[in-house]
Design a protein around this motif. Structure first.
Motif, short mmCIF file in Angstrom:
data_model
loop_
_atom_site.label_atom_id
_atom_site.label_comp_id
_atom_site.label_asym_id
_atom_site.label_seq_id
_atom_site.Cartn_x
_atom_site.Cartn_y
_atom_site.Cartn_z
N GLU A 262 0.68 -1.35 0.02
CA GLU A 262 -0.03 -0.05 -0.10
C GLU A 262 0.87 1.23 -0.01
N ASP B 131 -7.87 11.11 1.94
CA ASP B 131 -8.02 10.17 3.18
C ASP B 131 -7.63 9.09 3.26
N VAL B 132 -7.74 8.34 2.27
CA VAL B 132 -7.22 6.85 2.20
C VAL B 132 -5.54 7.09 2.17
N ASP C 296 -4.60 7.54 5.71
CA ASP C 296 -4.83 6.40 6.44
C ASP C 296 -3.70 5.34 6.49
N ILE C 297 -3.23 5.12 5.01
CA ILE C 297 -2.15 4.34 5.05
C ILE C 297 -0.81 4.93 5.79
N ASN D 142 -1.00 6.95 8.49
CA ASN D 142 -0.93 6.51 9.96
C ASN D 142 -0.67 5.08 10.26
N VAL D 143 -1.26 3.96 9.40
CA VAL D 143 -0.73 2.59 9.73
C VAL D 143 0.76 2.44 9.55
#
Length: 390
Positions: free
Chosen positions: A262, A319-320, A323-324, A326-327
């Motif tokens: 990702e 946003d996607v 999210d990546i 942050n992970v």
């Protein structure tokens, strides 16, 4: 370096220094000169302190009197039979004389001579540096905090811009309810330009994120022992992002493999596209001529699983992407890598390659407590060196 080459450099350095020689019993000096010497103005123009030390002590064998309170090293020199002192302390490198007003001209010539000596000895300095690199006796500067702060700054601006967009849209919706517009009239929402600005800020934040990862992954690789030599660090620094990731993460771990896929997709389809002037490597910037008009060369069925393909306005799902990110950050400092967060992202300390080979980092990485002890010890050493409290 061959012995004859070293001797040739040493002869050139002596010629450059001219009448500057180590002090001996014939050198004129006041009894308390070492304590009462006064700074000269000319001393401000001396070369960097380490080059002066390498020249006088390491190459030519001048005597270093050692450390004193607030002084790192002190080298007495003889210039035309008169004593002078080249000294590096808390307030920098200085040249001391008995009477600066009367001896300023001599001090100026000493400074010029030392400058020439440094120029004549450059090959020797290069040799010292290369030897240290071969022995991996180097520190790697840690800029992780500043780079991460830059990412956070850009991300916060993006979040703030999104909040402004939401507020403006809500405000617009309320006003539209309160007032009926004549048939055929339409007033666009005031946030359209703000959305474009938010998109730019998101792109900047993502670029800053990858800039940080390029740096932090190298330091983490050192702490966990994946790289142990200066050559390996240099090679990793020039390697692509994928190799840096694989040096730190384990791709046989399903979650870390998914994270890699990702994050790599985000980097390739967005960050690389922007970094190369918004021209992708697969014809993303091209449209071919057809009976239907201009059509993107990269057709939908060729995009595969790309999540971050950009359109004409460089739009994408921020946003996607975040999210990546942050992970990624959570995974980076999890499990056995957790102690490294204290060292890399909290302390500003450089990574020290000799600590890899002697096991210092391996012991510190066993727990948060062990890492805290190492950080405290090194921080005290840094403060002591900065204040020269020997």
């Amino acid at each position: 370096m061959k012995l004859e080459d070293l001797e040739a450099i040493r002869r050139s350095a002596w010629r450059a220094l001219g009448p500057i020689r180590p002090t001996d019993s014939n050198t004129k000096a006041d009894k308390n000169f070492l304590l009462n010497g006064k700074k000269t103005n000319a001393g401000r123009d001396l070369p960097p302190y380490y080059l002066v030390y390498f020249l006088l002590v390491d190459l030519l064998g001048f005597k270093n009197l050692g450390r004193f309170e607030k002084i790192d090293w002190s080298i007495p020199i003889d210039f035309n039979g008169q004593a002078y002192l080249v000294e590096y302390g808390k307030f920098g490198l200085n040249l001391f004389a008995h009477d600066p007003e009367k001896e300023e001209h001599a001090a100026r010539e000493i400074t010029i001579r030392i400058q020439k000596g440094v120029k004549a000895s450059r090959l020797f300095f290069d040799f010292l540096a290369s030897q240290a690199i071969e022995r991996s006796e180097i520190n790697v500067v840690n800029n992780s905090i500043a780079l991460h702060d830059r990412f956070e700054f850009a991300k916060d601006l993006y979040i703030s811009k999104c909040a402004e967009i939401k507020h403006r849209d809500n405000e617009y919706a309320l006003k539209r309810k309160q007032r009926e517009l004549p048939f055929g009239f339409y007033i666009g929402p005031p946030s359209s330009n703000l959305k474009e600005e938010a998109n730019w800020l998101a792109i900047s934040a993502i670029e800053s994120f990858f800039s940080w990862t390029e740096h932090v992954l190298i330091h983490l690789a050192i702490l966990i022992g994946s790289v142990v030599s200066a050559r390996e660090v240099a090679d990793l620094a020039t390697a692509d992002w994928s190799k840096k990731f694989k040096t730190v993460f384990k791709l046989n771990d399903k979650k870390e493999k998914t994270l890699f896929d990702e994050a790599l997709s985000l980097r390739q389809e967005l960050r690389n596209f922007i970094a190369h002037g918004a021209f992708g490597k697969q014809g993303e910037a091209f449209s071919f001529h057809s009976t239907a008009g201009a059509v993107p060369v990269l057709l939908p069925h060729n995009r595969g699983s790309k999540k971050f393909s950009l359109g004409e306005q460089l739009e994408f799902d921020a946003d996607v992407a975040f999210d990546i990110i942050n992970v990624f950050i959570q995974a980076l400092w999890s499990k056995e890598r957790a102690p490294a967060h204290l060292y890399i992202q909290m302390s500003r300390l450089p990574t020290i390659l000799t600590f890899v080979t002697d096991g210092t980092y391996a012991r510190a990485m066993t727990s948060l407590e062990s890492m805290e002890e190492l950080i405290e010890y090194l921080s005290n050493m840094v403060d002591q060196a900065a204040n020269m409290d020997w």
